[in-house]
Design a protein around this motif. Structure first.
Motif, PDB file in Angstrom:
ATOM      1  N   ALA A  65       0.816  -1.214   0.000  1.00 15.99           N
ATOM      2  CA  ALA A  65       0.000   0.000   0.000  1.00 15.99           C
ATOM      3  C   ALA A  65       0.852   1.268   0.000  1.00 15.99           C
ATOM      4  CB  ALA A  65      -0.937   0.001   1.201  1.00 15.99           C
ATOM      5  N   THR A  66       2.043   1.193   0.571  1.00 15.90           N
ATOM      6  CA  THR A  66       2.893   2.386   0.654  1.00 15.90           C
ATOM      7  C   THR A  66       4.011   2.405  -0.389  1.00 15.90           C
ATOM      8  OG1 THR A  66       4.332   1.353   2.296  1.00 15.90           O
ATOM      9  CG2 THR A  66       2.452   2.624   3.128  1.00 15.90           C
ATOM     10  N   LEU A  67       4.221   1.310  -1.083  1.00 16.36           N
ATOM     11  CA  LEU A  67       5.267   1.259  -2.109  1.00 16.36           C
ATOM     12  C   LEU A  67       4.811   1.995  -3.374  1.00 16.36           C
ATOM     13  CD1 LEU A  67       6.320  -2.495  -1.814  1.00 16.36           C
ATOM     14  CD2 LEU A  67       7.683  -0.503  -1.130  1.00 16.36           C
ATOM     15  N   PRO A  68       5.719   2.698  -4.044  1.00 14.33           N
ATOM     16  CA  PRO A  68       5.331   3.370  -5.292  1.00 14.33           C
ATOM     17  C   PRO A  68       5.056   2.359  -6.419  1.00 14.33           C
ATOM     18  CG  PRO A  68       7.683   3.646  -4.897  1.00 14.33           C
ATOM     19  CD  PRO A  68       7.117   2.972  -3.679  1.00 14.33           C
ATOM     20  N   TYR A  69       5.698   1.195  -6.348  1.00 13.16           N
ATOM     21  CA  TYR A  69       5.496   0.087  -7.274  1.00 13.16           C
ATOM     22  C   TYR A  69       6.212  -1.133  -6.719  1.00 13.16           C
ATOM     23  CZ  TYR A  69       9.802   2.364  -8.877  1.00 13.16           C
ATOM     24  OH  TYR A  69      11.012   2.983  -8.933  1.00 13.16           O
ATOM     25  N   TYR A  70       5.865  -2.307  -7.260  1.00 15.56           N
ATOM     26  CA  TYR A  70       6.477  -3.553  -6.804  1.00 15.56           C
ATOM     27  C   TYR A  70       6.259  -4.631  -7.854  1.00 15.56           C
ATOM     28  CZ  TYR A  70       1.635  -4.271  -5.281  1.00 15.56           C
ATOM     29  OH  TYR A  70       0.260  -4.363  -5.240  1.00 15.56           O
ATOM     30  N   ASP A  71       7.061  -5.674  -7.772  1.00 13.16           N
ATOM     31  CA  ASP A  71       7.057  -6.785  -8.732  1.00 13.16           C
ATOM     32  C   ASP A  71       6.508  -8.023  -8.026  1.00 13.16           C
ATOM     33  OD1 ASP A  71       7.618  -8.613 -10.770  1.00 13.16           O
ATOM     34  OD2 ASP A  71       9.795  -8.452 -10.575  1.00 13.16           O
ATOM     35  N   THR A  72       5.412  -8.564  -8.539  1.00 10.72           N
ATOM     36  CA  THR A  72       4.813  -9.752  -7.906  1.00 10.72           C
ATOM     37  C   THR A  72       5.354 -11.068  -8.467  1.00 10.72           C
ATOM     38  OG1 THR A  72       2.922  -9.746  -9.431  1.00 10.72           O
ATOM     39  CG2 THR A  72       2.678  -8.538  -7.342  1.00 10.72           C
ATOM     40  N   PHE A  73       6.190 -10.997  -9.508  1.00  7.30           N
ATOM     41  CA  PHE A  73       6.841 -12.194 -10.048  1.00  7.30           C
ATOM     42  C   PHE A  73       8.312 -11.883 -10.298  1.00  7.30           C
ATOM     43  CE2 PHE A  73       7.828 -15.468 -13.302  1.00  7.30           C
ATOM     44  CZ  PHE A  73       7.500 -16.580 -12.545  1.00  7.30           C
ATOM     45  N   PRO A  74       9.071 -11.720  -9.204  1.00  7.64           N
ATOM     46  CA  PRO A  74      10.464 -11.292  -9.342  1.00  7.64           C
ATOM     47  C   PRO A  74      11.398 -12.381  -9.853  1.00  7.64           C
ATOM     48  CG  PRO A  74       9.934 -11.671  -7.038  1.00  7.64           C
ATOM     49  CD  PRO A  74       8.660 -11.858  -7.807  1.00  7.64           C
ATOM     50  N   LEU A  75      12.499 -11.899 -10.436  1.00  6.38           N
ATOM     51  CA  LEU A  75      13.638 -12.735 -10.814  1.00  6.38           C
ATOM     52  C   LEU A  75      14.744 -12.314  -9.860  1.00  6.38           C
ATOM     53  CD1 LEU A  75      15.225 -14.709 -12.599  1.00  6.38           C
ATOM     54  CD2 LEU A  75      15.665 -12.789 -14.160  1.00  6.38           C
ATOM     55  N   VAL A  76      14.973 -13.109  -8.826  1.00  2.90           N
ATOM     56  CA  VAL A  76      15.796 -12.682  -7.696  1.00  2.90           C
ATOM     57  C   VAL A  76      16.954 -13.631  -7.432  1.00  2.90           C
ATOM     58  CG1 VAL A  76      15.776 -12.285  -5.181  1.00  2.90           C
ATOM     59  CG2 VAL A  76      13.875 -11.495  -6.581  1.00  2.90           C
ATOM     60  N   MET A  77      18.089 -13.015  -7.091  1.00  7.74           N
ATOM     61  CA  MET A  77      19.242 -13.743  -6.583  1.00  7.74           C
ATOM     62  C   MET A  77      19.383 -13.363  -5.106  1.00  7.74           C
ATOM     63  SD  MET A  77      23.242 -13.723  -7.781  1.00  7.74           S
ATOM     64  CE  MET A  77      22.884 -14.571  -9.321  1.00  7.74           C
ATOM     65  N   PRO A  78      18.967 -14.255  -4.178  1.00 10.12           N
ATOM     66  CA  PRO A  78      19.155 -13.958  -2.753  1.00 10.12           C
ATOM     67  C   PRO A  78      20.643 -13.883  -2.426  1.00 10.12           C
ATOM     68  CG  PRO A  78      17.611 -15.777  -3.073  1.00 10.12           C
ATOM     69  CD  PRO A  78      18.290 -15.525  -4.389  1.00 10.12           C
ATOM     70  N   ILE A  79      21.027 -12.843  -1.645  1.00 11.47           N
ATOM     71  CA  ILE A  79      22.450 -12.684  -1.342  1.00 11.47           C
ATOM     72  C   ILE A  79      22.788 -12.832   0.133  1.00 11.47           C
ATOM     73  CG2 ILE A  79      23.004 -11.355  -3.400  1.00 11.47           C
ATOM     74  CD1 ILE A  79      22.881  -8.823  -1.635  1.00 11.47           C
ATOM     75  N   GLN A  80      21.807 -12.610   1.015  1.00  6.56           N
ATOM     76  CA  GLN A  80      22.093 -12.818   2.435  1.00  6.56           C
ATOM     77  C   GLN A  80      20.794 -12.855   3.220  1.00  6.56           C
ATOM     78  OE1 GLN A  80      24.555  -9.323   3.287  1.00  6.56           O
ATOM     79  NE2 GLN A  80      23.001  -8.597   4.702  1.00  6.56           N
ATOM     80  N   ALA A  81      20.845 -13.510   4.368  1.00  2.29           N
ATOM     81  CA  ALA A  81      19.693 -13.553   5.260  1.00  2.29           C
ATOM     82  C   ALA A  81      19.423 -12.157   5.798  1.00  2.29           C
ATOM     83  CB  ALA A  81      19.953 -14.528   6.404  1.00  2.29           C
TER      84      ALA A  81
END
Length: 175
Positions: A65-81
């Motif tokens: 609700a507060t984000l200007p935009y967001y991706d609901t199907f991301p292509l992500v490389m997790p880098i750290q906890a």
């Protein structure tokens, strides 16, 4: 017969080192076979992601609700906890040429690192996101390294509240 879009592309590429334009053209030719749902159904989904590997998954941000935009199907490389989840690089926040540049930079570093090791890469800033475990809507489709290049061309980003072109303009300003 190829099982997935990635298999189709790999078969056509053979063992050749191919250009960005070749990948872009092949993805364009297969665009009617590429969707978020098909990608998730094309492989075995993991319950948790693997650090320093690329993944597709569905996500519903807690603070949408507060984000200007967001991706609901991301292509992500997790880098750290991170608290409640992980920090990850979402390639969709960059236009394709910058995605490739970032991918090549990470490849030279062996796809390993955490934020403190990667923060000096210019393209990282707009892509770094905190993903919360409770907000995952699907499992994780982990990609093989030889699928990384084709995946960054796939037109599957699902931005909400703004167009991809607006997101990319904002990202360029951050770099």
């Amino acid at each position: 017969m190829a099982k997935t879009v990635f298999d189709t592309i790999k078969k056509q590429a053979g063992n050749r080192d191919l250009s960005l334009n070749w990948y872009k053209k092949k993805i364009g030719e297969l665009s009617n076979r590429i969707s978020a749902g098909r990608l998730l159904r094309s492989g075995k989904l993991r319950q948790a992601p693997t650090f320093n590997k690329l993944h597709f998954f569905r996500y519903d941000p807690k603070l949408k609700a507060t984000l200007p935009y967001y991706d609901t199907f991301p292509l992500v490389m997790p880098i750290q906890a991170a608290p409640g989840g992980f920090l990850g690089i979402n390639f969709h926040y960059l236009p394709i040429a910058l995605r490739m540049k970032l991918l090549e930079t990470l490849d030279r570093r062996g796809f390993t690192g955490n934020y403190s090791k990667l923060k000096n890469i210019r393209e990282i800033k707009p892509t770094l996101k905190h993903y919360l475990r409770k907000q995952f809507v699907s499992g994780f489709l982990q990609l093989e390294e030889d699928d990384y290049a084709p995946s960054i061309f796939m037109p599957v980003a699902q931005f909400k509240k703004q167009s991809a072109s607006q997101v990319w303009r904002d990202s360029r300003r951050m770099i």
